[in-house]
Design an enzyme around this catalytic site. Structure first.
Site, PDB file in Angstrom:
ATOM      1  N   LYS A   1       2.318  -3.337   7.363  1.00  0.00           N
ATOM      2  CA  LYS A   1       2.530  -3.542   5.931  1.00  0.00           C
ATOM      3  C   LYS A   1       3.986  -3.193   5.539  1.00  0.00           C
ATOM      4  O   LYS A   1       4.593  -3.865   4.707  1.00  0.00           O
ATOM      5  CB  LYS A   1       1.554  -2.699   5.110  1.00  0.00           C
ATOM      6  CG  LYS A   1       0.099  -3.119   5.219  1.00  0.00           C
ATOM      7  CD  LYS A   1      -0.245  -4.457   4.600  1.00  0.00           C
ATOM      8  CE  LYS A   1      -0.186  -4.465   3.095  1.00  0.00           C
ATOM      9  NZ  LYS A   1      -0.662  -5.779   2.543  1.00  0.00           N
TER      10      LYS A   1
ATOM     11  N   GLU B   1       0.377   3.572   1.888  1.00  0.00           N
ATOM     12  CA  GLU B   1       0.394   4.073   3.271  1.00  0.00           C
ATOM     13  C   GLU B   1       1.735   3.813   3.965  1.00  0.00           C
ATOM     14  O   GLU B   1       2.039   4.449   4.976  1.00  0.00           O
ATOM     15  CB  GLU B   1      -0.774   3.475   4.068  1.00  0.00           C
ATOM     16  CG  GLU B   1      -2.100   3.785   3.390  1.00  0.00           C
ATOM     17  CD  GLU B   1      -3.337   3.524   4.232  1.00  0.00           C
ATOM     18  OE1 GLU B   1      -3.240   3.538   5.477  1.00  0.00           O
ATOM     19  OE2 GLU B   1      -4.408   3.304   3.647  1.00  0.00           O
TER      20      GLU B   1
ATOM     21  N   THR C   1       0.834  -1.203   0.000  1.00  0.00           N
ATOM     22  CA  THR C   1       0.000   0.000   0.000  1.00  0.00           C
ATOM     23  C   THR C   1       0.869   1.254   0.000  1.00  0.00           C
ATOM     24  O   THR C   1       1.991   1.234   0.530  1.00  0.00           O
ATOM     25  CB  THR C   1      -0.909  -0.001   1.251  1.00  0.00           C
ATOM     26  OG1 THR C   1      -1.442   1.308   1.440  1.00  0.00           O
ATOM     27  CG2 THR C   1      -0.152  -0.367   2.514  1.00  0.00           C
TER      28      THR C   1
ATOM     29  N   TYR D   1      -1.604  -0.309  11.108  1.00  0.00           N
ATOM     30  CA  TYR D   1      -1.811  -0.994   9.819  1.00  0.00           C
ATOM     31  C   TYR D   1      -0.620  -0.765   8.890  1.00  0.00           C
ATOM     32  O   TYR D   1       0.005  -1.712   8.398  1.00  0.00           O
ATOM     33  CB  TYR D   1      -3.105  -0.502   9.151  1.00  0.00           C
ATOM     34  CG  TYR D   1      -3.189  -0.824   7.669  1.00  0.00           C
ATOM     35  CD1 TYR D   1      -3.300  -2.142   7.227  1.00  0.00           C
ATOM     36  CD2 TYR D   1      -3.157   0.190   6.700  1.00  0.00           C
ATOM     37  CE1 TYR D   1      -3.369  -2.443   5.862  1.00  0.00           C
ATOM     38  CE2 TYR D   1      -3.221  -0.094   5.342  1.00  0.00           C
ATOM     39  CZ  TYR D   1      -3.331  -1.412   4.928  1.00  0.00           C
ATOM     40  OH  TYR D   1      -3.389  -1.696   3.586  1.00  0.00           O
TER      41      TYR D   1
HETATM   42  P1  NAD Z   1      -9.990  -6.961   2.680  1.00  0.00           P
HETATM   43  O1  NAD Z   1      -9.933  -6.630   4.124  1.00  0.00           O
HETATM   44  O2  NAD Z   1     -11.236  -6.656   1.908  1.00  0.00           O
HETATM   45  O3  NAD Z   1      -9.712  -8.513   2.471  1.00  0.00           O
HETATM   46  C1  NAD Z   1      -8.695  -9.187   3.170  1.00  0.00           C
HETATM   47  C2  NAD Z   1      -8.912 -10.691   2.972  1.00  0.00           C
HETATM   48  O4  NAD Z   1      -7.844 -11.363   3.652  1.00  0.00           O
HETATM   49  C3  NAD Z   1     -10.218 -11.200   3.567  1.00  0.00           C
HETATM   50  O5  NAD Z   1     -10.855 -12.071   2.651  1.00  0.00           O
HETATM   51  C4  NAD Z   1      -9.762 -11.973   4.812  1.00  0.00           C
HETATM   52  O6  NAD Z   1     -10.623 -13.058   5.151  1.00  0.00           O
HETATM   53  C5  NAD Z   1      -8.387 -12.441   4.397  1.00  0.00           C
HETATM   54  N1  NAD Z   1      -7.494 -12.700   5.543  1.00  0.00           N
HETATM   55  C6  NAD Z   1      -7.288 -11.901   6.621  1.00  0.00           C
HETATM   56  N2  NAD Z   1      -6.409 -12.478   7.466  1.00  0.00           N
HETATM   57  C7  NAD Z   1      -6.044 -13.669   6.882  1.00  0.00           C
HETATM   58  C8  NAD Z   1      -5.145 -14.708   7.240  1.00  0.00           C
HETATM   59  N3  NAD Z   1      -4.451 -14.664   8.398  1.00  0.00           N
HETATM   60  N4  NAD Z   1      -5.008 -15.763   6.409  1.00  0.00           N
HETATM   61  C9  NAD Z   1      -5.721 -15.837   5.240  1.00  0.00           C
HETATM   62  N5  NAD Z   1      -6.587 -14.878   4.866  1.00  0.00           N
HETATM   63  C10 NAD Z   1      -6.734 -13.806   5.666  1.00  0.00           C
HETATM   64  O7  NAD Z   1      -8.724  -6.241   2.024  1.00  0.00           O
HETATM   65  P2  NAD Z   1      -8.564  -5.586   0.574  1.00  0.00           P
HETATM   66  O8  NAD Z   1      -9.055  -4.189   0.628  1.00  0.00           O
HETATM   67  O9  NAD Z   1      -9.074  -6.535  -0.437  1.00  0.00           O
HETATM   68  O10 NAD Z   1      -6.974  -5.504   0.492  1.00  0.00           O
HETATM   69  C11 NAD Z   1      -6.207  -6.562  -0.074  1.00  0.00           C
HETATM   70  C12 NAD Z   1      -4.746  -6.215   0.001  1.00  0.00           C
HETATM   71  O11 NAD Z   1      -4.494  -5.000  -0.685  1.00  0.00           O
HETATM   72  C13 NAD Z   1      -4.245  -5.985   1.444  1.00  0.00           C
HETATM   73  O12 NAD Z   1      -2.976  -6.550   1.555  1.00  0.00           O
HETATM   74  C14 NAD Z   1      -4.179  -4.471   1.569  1.00  0.00           C
HETATM   75  O13 NAD Z   1      -3.184  -4.099   2.487  1.00  0.00           O
HETATM   76  C15 NAD Z   1      -3.834  -4.066   0.148  1.00  0.00           C
HETATM   77  N6  NAD Z   1      -4.291  -2.733  -0.266  1.00  0.00           N
HETATM   78  C16 NAD Z   1      -5.588  -2.372  -0.146  1.00  0.00           C
HETATM   79  C17 NAD Z   1      -6.017  -1.124  -0.589  1.00  0.00           C
HETATM   80  C18 NAD Z   1      -7.472  -0.706  -0.509  1.00  0.00           C
HETATM   81  O14 NAD Z   1      -7.786   0.440  -0.827  1.00  0.00           O
HETATM   82  N7  NAD Z   1      -8.382  -1.573  -0.138  1.00  0.00           N
HETATM   83  C19 NAD Z   1      -5.096  -0.235  -1.134  1.00  0.00           C
HETATM   84  C20 NAD Z   1      -3.745  -0.628  -1.242  1.00  0.00           C
HETATM   85  C21 NAD Z   1      -3.378  -1.889  -0.813  1.00  0.00           C
HETATM   86  P1  TYD Z   2     -10.525   4.409   4.564  1.00  0.00           P
HETATM   87  O1  TYD Z   2     -11.527   4.007   3.528  1.00  0.00           O
HETATM   88  O2  TYD Z   2     -10.620   3.794   5.924  1.00  0.00           O
HETATM   89  O3  TYD Z   2      -9.099   4.169   3.889  1.00  0.00           O
HETATM   90  P2  TYD Z   2      -7.613   4.607   4.419  1.00  0.00           P
HETATM   91  O4  TYD Z   2      -7.689   5.020   5.832  1.00  0.00           O
HETATM   92  O5  TYD Z   2      -6.857   3.337   4.254  1.00  0.00           O
HETATM   93  O6  TYD Z   2      -7.180   5.693   3.498  1.00  0.00           O
HETATM   94  O7  TYD Z   2     -10.595   5.985   4.742  1.00  0.00           O
HETATM   95  C1  TYD Z   2     -10.421   6.860   3.630  1.00  0.00           C
HETATM   96  C2  TYD Z   2     -10.463   8.276   4.166  1.00  0.00           C
HETATM   97  O8  TYD Z   2     -11.781   8.550   4.649  1.00  0.00           O
HETATM   98  C3  TYD Z   2      -9.534   8.500   5.359  1.00  0.00           C
HETATM   99  O9  TYD Z   2      -8.970   9.806   5.260  1.00  0.00           O
HETATM  100  C4  TYD Z   2     -10.450   8.426   6.580  1.00  0.00           C
HETATM  101  C5  TYD Z   2     -11.777   8.932   6.031  1.00  0.00           C
HETATM  102  N1  TYD Z   2     -12.995   8.341   6.668  1.00  0.00           N
HETATM  103  C6  TYD Z   2     -13.984   9.196   7.180  1.00  0.00           C
HETATM  104  O10 TYD Z   2     -13.876  10.433   7.129  1.00  0.00           O
HETATM  105  N2  TYD Z   2     -15.090   8.611   7.733  1.00  0.00           N
HETATM  106  C7  TYD Z   2     -15.263   7.267   7.825  1.00  0.00           C
HETATM  107  O11 TYD Z   2     -16.294   6.791   8.386  1.00  0.00           O
HETATM  108  C8  TYD Z   2     -14.248   6.419   7.266  1.00  0.00           C
HETATM  109  C9  TYD Z   2     -14.364   4.921   7.332  1.00  0.00           C
HETATM  110  C10 TYD Z   2     -13.126   7.001   6.696  1.00  0.00           C
END
Ligand code: NAD
Ligand code: TYD
Length: 354
Positions: free
Chosen positions: A165, A138, A136, A161
């Site tokens: 990562k 982040e 990420t 978090y």
């Molecule tokens: P998510 O929380 O929707 O899904 C995570 C999945 O991992 C779930 O299905 C959960 O059951 C599984 N999981 C959790 N712990 C586990 C374990 N110990 N063993 C096996 N499975 C496990 O997350 P996401 O938003 O799909 O993110 C996926 C990846 O992408 C993550 O590594 C996250 O850090 C990264 N990422 C996400 C975003 C975003 O905006 N969502 C952005 C950049 C990077």
């Molecule tokens: P989020 O979707 O949790 O992603 P990340 O923290 O990984 O960027 O949040 C996106 C942005 O929105 C972050 O600046 C926090 C803000 N936020 C709110 O203002 N209200 C909310 O209820 C949530 C979940 C996030």
């Protein structure tokens, strides 16, 4: 036929990745290892449950015996590690599980991959193997008004978090630098699109607006995130896995920065018009206490992945947000299922003091 161990693919991005890969490659095997935490949802995968190219295994990426057995059974070419605890707010209240899954889980996958792919007698790696870590932006910390995250930006995570990562990323690079393991890391900005769990900003706001619930905006609403449509992220991961240079990090983002309040107001306007509902207006917005340690701005410089691999984000925000809202409107039952039970408890706990 290429064989992939894909982890965490009952969650948001992983589910989208499974569908993306099944559509793109007629011959492929995806073994999907997911623990099914609160964020994992088998219902997401129902459109491929009869597809022999996708095999679901419920289990923990920290489980050495299980992961070793999967390597023995399938002889994977790739590992793509999506599995993680992914929500910053949860990491603030409960950091330990983030260290376990994001840190220890990643090290276990790396070690199992090394055991399977590295011949310690000849000191060589099997041909055509790769470990890809889905990380990420982040991990880079927070930006001021100017500048962008580049692959060379020093890691400076703030939340539990992002710290977990960053730690995982360092282990991935340690396996490359120490043992010569073929690896890549992708660092992506905030994703949005179908199947995202409604604890994250966009689906939470869509769900609250629809139900005329207050919209909790943290702080002054001017924190900036760089939004990327999830399918564009999936495409980037595929390109990096299949064309990324060994040992390299690739940032993934599309110069699509928006303050949170802009996102919230866009969702209100869209749903007001689409549902023809006058109960939906900006009066629903409620500014609440800021998130602890809230990163101010994320912004990705995607030049490297563009120049080396030809990746670019195909979906402008104006289109992506409409596609996303369409999906949530068409999948009311999905939303009802994921927000029943434990979600209510989570919501009350998380927002009661805000
Ligand atoms: P998510 O929380 O929707 O899904 C995570 C999945 O991992 C779930 O299905 C959960 O059951 C599984 N999981 C959790 N712990 C586990 C374990 N110990 N063993 C096996 N499975 C496990 O997350 P996401 O938003 O799909 O993110 C996926 C990846 O992408 C993550 O590594 C996250 O850090 C990264 N990422 C996400 C975003 C975003 O905006 N969502 C952005 C950049 C990077
Ligand atoms: P989020 O979707 O949790 O992603 P990340 O923290 O990984 O960027 O949040 C996106 C942005 O929105 C972050 O600046 C926090 C803000 N936020 C709110 O203002 N209200 C909310 O209820 C949530 C979940 C996030």
């Amino acid at each position: 036929m290429k064989k992939y161990l894909v982890t965490g693919c009952a969650g948001f991005i992983g589910t989208n990745f499974v569908y993306y890969m099944l559509k793109k490659y007629p011959e492929i095997l995806l073994v999907n290892l997911d623990k099914l935490t609160y964020a994992g949802n088998l219902e997401n995968l129902k459109d491929c449950e009869d597809d022999p190219r996708h095999v679901f295994v419920q289990g923990d990426i920290c489980d050495k015996e299980l992961v070793t057995g999967l390597f023995e059974k399938y002889d994977f070419d790739y590992v793509i590690n999506f599995a993680a605890e992914s929500h910053v707010d949860r990491s603030i209240t409960n950091p330990e599980t983030f260290v376990e899954t994001n840190g220890m889980g990643t090290v276990n996958l790396l070690q199992c991959a090394k055991n399977a792919w590295y011949d310690s007698e000849t000191k060589t790696w099997a041909e055509g193997k790769k470990y890809c870590q889905v990380s990420t932006d982040e991990v880079y910390g927070s930006l001021g008004a100017d500048g962008y995250f580049m692959e060379t930006t020093p890691l400076c995570p703030h939340s539990p978090y992002s710290s977990s990562k960053a730690s995982a990323d360092m282990f991935v690079m340690a396996y490359h630098d120490t043992y010569g393991m073929p690896v890549n890391i992708t660092r992506c900005s905030n994703n949005y699109g179908p199947y995202q769990f409604p604890e994250k900003l966009i689906p939470l706001m869509i769900n609250n607006v629809k139900n005329h619930k207050k919209l909790p905006v943290y702080g002054d609403g001017m924190n900036v995130r760089d939004w990327l449509y999830v399918e564009d992220h999936c495409k980037a991961i595929d390109m990096v896995a299949n064309g990324g240079r060994d040992g390299e990090v690739y940032n993934v983002g599309g110069h699509n920065e928006r303050p949170n309040i802009f996102i919230v107001k866009t969702i209100i306007a869209q749903l007001h018009d689409r549902l023809k509902d006058d109960g939906i207006d900006e009066g629903l917005i409620q500014y609440v206490a800021d998130r602890l340690g809230h990163d101010r701005r994320y912004g990705i410089d995607p030049t490297k992945i563009k120049e080396e691999l030809g990746w670019y984000p195909e979906t402008p925000f104006e289109k992506g947000i409409v596609l996303t809202i369409d999906w949530y409107l068409e999948h009311e039952e999905w939303m009802n299922n994921v927000t029943s039970g434990n979600y209510q408890k989570y919501y009350e706990e998380m927002y009661k003091n805000k």
